[in-house]
Design a protein around this motif. Structure first.
Motif, short mmCIF file in Angstrom:
data_model
loop_
_atom_site.label_atom_id
_atom_site.label_comp_id
_atom_site.label_asym_id
_atom_site.label_seq_id
_atom_site.Cartn_x
_atom_site.Cartn_y
_atom_site.Cartn_z
N GLY A 78 0.73 -1.20 -0.02
CA GLY A 78 -0.07 0.02 -0.16
C GLY A 78 0.69 1.13 -0.10
N MET A 79 2.18 1.17 0.19
CA MET A 79 3.10 2.57 0.15
C MET A 79 3.39 2.92 -1.17
SD MET A 79 3.15 3.05 3.39
CE MET A 79 4.44 4.22 3.36
N LYS A 80 3.36 2.21 -2.15
CA LYS A 80 3.77 2.73 -3.70
C LYS A 80 3.13 3.65 -4.11
CE LYS A 80 5.44 -0.28 -6.60
NZ LYS A 80 5.52 -1.22 -7.72
N LYS A 81 1.70 3.65 -3.81
CA LYS A 81 0.56 4.54 -4.54
C LYS A 81 0.64 5.91 -3.74
CE LYS A 81 -2.88 4.77 -7.31
NZ LYS A 81 -4.05 3.56 -7.15
N LYS A 82 1.07 5.80 -2.33
CA LYS A 82 1.06 7.13 -1.44
C LYS A 82 2.38 7.73 -1.87
CE LYS A 82 -1.38 4.67 2.40
NZ LYS A 82 -1.34 4.37 3.71
N LEU A 125 9.94 8.03 -10.32
CA LEU A 125 10.42 6.68 -9.96
C LEU A 125 9.29 5.72 -9.30
CD1 LEU A 125 12.81 7.02 -6.59
CD2 LEU A 125 11.19 5.17 -6.93
N PHE A 126 8.25 6.03 -8.85
CA PHE A 126 7.21 4.88 -8.45
C PHE A 126 6.52 4.68 -9.80
CE2 PHE A 126 8.31 7.46 -4.77
CZ PHE A 126 8.93 6.54 -4.01
N TYR A 127 6.39 5.51 -10.61
CA TYR A 127 5.53 5.18 -12.03
C TYR A 127 6.38 4.31 -12.48
CZ TYR A 127 4.60 5.43 -16.87
OH TYR A 127 4.39 5.52 -18.12
N ASN A 128 7.61 4.21 -12.73
CA ASN A 128 8.34 3.03 -13.39
C ASN A 128 8.26 1.80 -12.91
OD1 ASN A 128 9.38 4.98 -15.36
ND2 ASN A 128 11.19 5.61 -14.25
N TYR A 208 2.80 -6.65 -6.30
CA TYR A 208 3.92 -7.03 -5.60
C TYR A 208 4.32 -6.50 -4.47
CZ TYR A 208 3.79 -9.96 -9.73
OH TYR A 208 3.58 -10.78 -10.88
N TYR A 209 4.51 -6.83 -3.40
CA TYR A 209 4.79 -5.96 -2.19
C TYR A 209 5.45 -6.95 -0.89
CZ TYR A 209 0.26 -7.74 -0.94
OH TYR A 209 -0.87 -8.50 -0.72
N GLU A 213 4.95 -4.42 8.50
CA GLU A 213 5.49 -4.84 9.82
C GLU A 213 5.62 -3.69 10.67
OE1 GLU A 213 9.19 -6.65 9.22
OE2 GLU A 213 9.82 -5.56 7.38
N PRO A 214 5.89 -3.65 11.80
CA PRO A 214 6.26 -2.64 12.78
C PRO A 214 7.56 -1.98 12.48
CG PRO A 214 5.58 -4.29 14.25
CD PRO A 214 5.84 -5.05 12.94
N LYS A 215 7.88 -0.62 12.49
CA LYS A 215 8.94 0.06 12.36
C LYS A 215 9.55 -0.13 10.91
CE LYS A 215 10.63 -0.80 16.98
NZ LYS A 215 11.61 -1.39 17.82
N ILE A 216 8.63 0.39 10.02
CA ILE A 216 8.95 0.02 8.43
C ILE A 216 10.03 0.71 8.21
CG2 ILE A 216 6.60 -0.65 7.95
CD1 ILE A 216 6.42 2.39 6.99
#
Length: 426
Positions: A78-82, A125-128, A208-209, A213-216
């Protein structure tokens, strides 16, 4: 676009969306506008070119430093989109902010430009990295090349509108100055960028991810450390990145410095704009051609071809002093500009582990961004030392030669190798 999935189409449309920024801000209208503002402020042509080069270097250095850790964090679910949304908004809103910079504030103009560049580059960066989530490995070369082709085609529309407004204002047909017309072009760019990013926001998700987890942040640094510890395992990925560092350095520098260089050799604004428009039109079919030929001969062979063309361009630029010669150079750039970028992206995507795509594209960004720091800096220093921007462009030839030599030692993904398969035993 028939035959492509909704995710593939939505992903490719972001190239269409961001193309307006690439041509109006990075390549054409903004550099010309900046040069005119700097000239009115009494800054010499050589110094304004050098300061522009330094601003490009600063912008790319910022994101280069952030790339790997942001990529490692973005690998979590869920972080890539953000991250993509954050940088997209930073870039598009900063582009809108250019409208409010006073016409005599050349330094503030460069500061806002740095923010737009950080936003655009960060979103890319994230688009690629999303390419691994939207298509299969065997389709990556074609999808990546088609995305670049769409970008070139899409850029023509806002570019032509912007040029028309500027020309009409210069001829007194519209009731405002060319400076105001340029700001209208910046507004069109931001609106275009925001509007056509909507399909990407709606339809593309991270498949794909790494599980949360805690303390990412702490664990992201640990995963980065593990990647460096296993660098022998991924040695071919990093060998490719080293080659990429050098040849893409020259490519991005030529793209970002084209109009500034053309101005320095005495070309008029109309000639520059028309040549850049022609580049966008010609580059689209050539990007598609690179993708098709990569399916036949392999992406690596086509990367060799693109590097060879750019090597010739840097040599040819030394002798450029007429409008016709600038047009020839522009058409040479058009034949390889999109293809070499598209295939670099897809070639790298085929090499990396999908669940760590953001982390590795973070490194891809680092090598690309640091390349974009050193290239403009090299041109700026050489131009100031020699007083001739042609020699600044020629200095880039060494980058293409080194990149070509390093690329020879990278395994060919067309032959089915993975970066781990061909690594030597421990």
């Amino acid at each position: 676009m028939a035959g492509y999935t909704k995710k593939e189409k939505s992903w490719m449309m972001y190239d269409w969306a961001t193309s307006a920024y690439s041509i109006v801000i990075t390549t054409a209208i903004f550099p010309i506008y900046y040069k005119s503002v700097a000239q009115q402020a009494g800054v010499s042509a050589a110094n304004s070119t050098a300061f522009y080069s330094y601003s490009v270097s600063i912008a790319t250095f910022i994101l280069a430093m952030l790339g790997p850790i942001l990529g490692a964090i973005a690998d979590y679910k869920g972080m890539k989109k953000k991250f993509f949304i954050f940088f997209f908004l930073l870039g598009s809103i900063s582009t809108l902010s250019l409208l409010f910079v006073p016409s005599d504030q050349w330094l503030l103009l460069l500061i806002i430009y740095v923010l737009t560049s950080v936003g655009a580059s960060g979103a890319n960066l994230f688009y690629n990295a999303f390419i691994v989530d939207v298509t299969k490995k065997e389709r990556m070369d074609e999808i990546s090349a088609r995305g670049f082709a769409l970008g070139y085609i899409g850029s023509v529309i806002p570019f032509v509108i912007s040029i028309a407004i500027i020309i009409l204002s210069q001829n007194g047909i519209l009731p405002f100055s060319a400076s105001v017309a340029s700001k209208i072009a910046f507004f069109i760019t931001a609106v275009w960028w925001i509007s056509f990013t909507i399909p990407m926001l709606k339809n593309v998700t991270q498949i794909y991810y790494v599980e949360r987890e805690p303390k990412i942040i702490v664990n992201s640094f640990k995963r980065l450390g593990q990647t460096f510890h296993d660098i022998r395992k991924y040695r071919n990925i990093f060998l490719f990145l080293l080659a990429y560092f050098f040849y893409i350095d020259g490519v991005t520098t030529i793209i970002s410095m084209a109009t500034v260089y053309g101005t320095d050799v005495g070309l008029g604004q109309t000639d520059l704009i028309l040549a850049l428009l022609a580049v966008q039109i010609v580059a689209a079919p050539f990007a598609l051609l690179f993708g098709k030929l990569a399916n036949i001969f392999g992406a690596k062979v086509m990367l060799y071809t693109g590097i060879g063309v750019y090597t010739f361009i840097t040599i040819y630029a030394v002798f450029l002093d007429t409008v016709l010669e600038f047009w020839i150079l522009a058409m040479l750039v058009a034949t390889s500009q999109g293809g070499i970028q598209a295939l670099s992206r897809s070639y790298f995507a085929q090499m990396v582990p999908k669940e760590k795509s953001n982390e590795f594209f973070g490194f891809y960004n680092v090598f690309g961004r640091f390349a974009a720091v050193s290239g403009p800096f090299l041109v700026g220093i050489t131009t100031q030392l020699t007083g001739n921007s042609s020699y600044g462009v020629f200095s880039l030839v060494i980058l293409f030669i080194i990149g070509l030599i390093l690329l020879i030692f990278v395994p060919d993904t067309k032959k089915g190798h993975s970066p781990i398969d061909v690594a030597p035993p421990n």
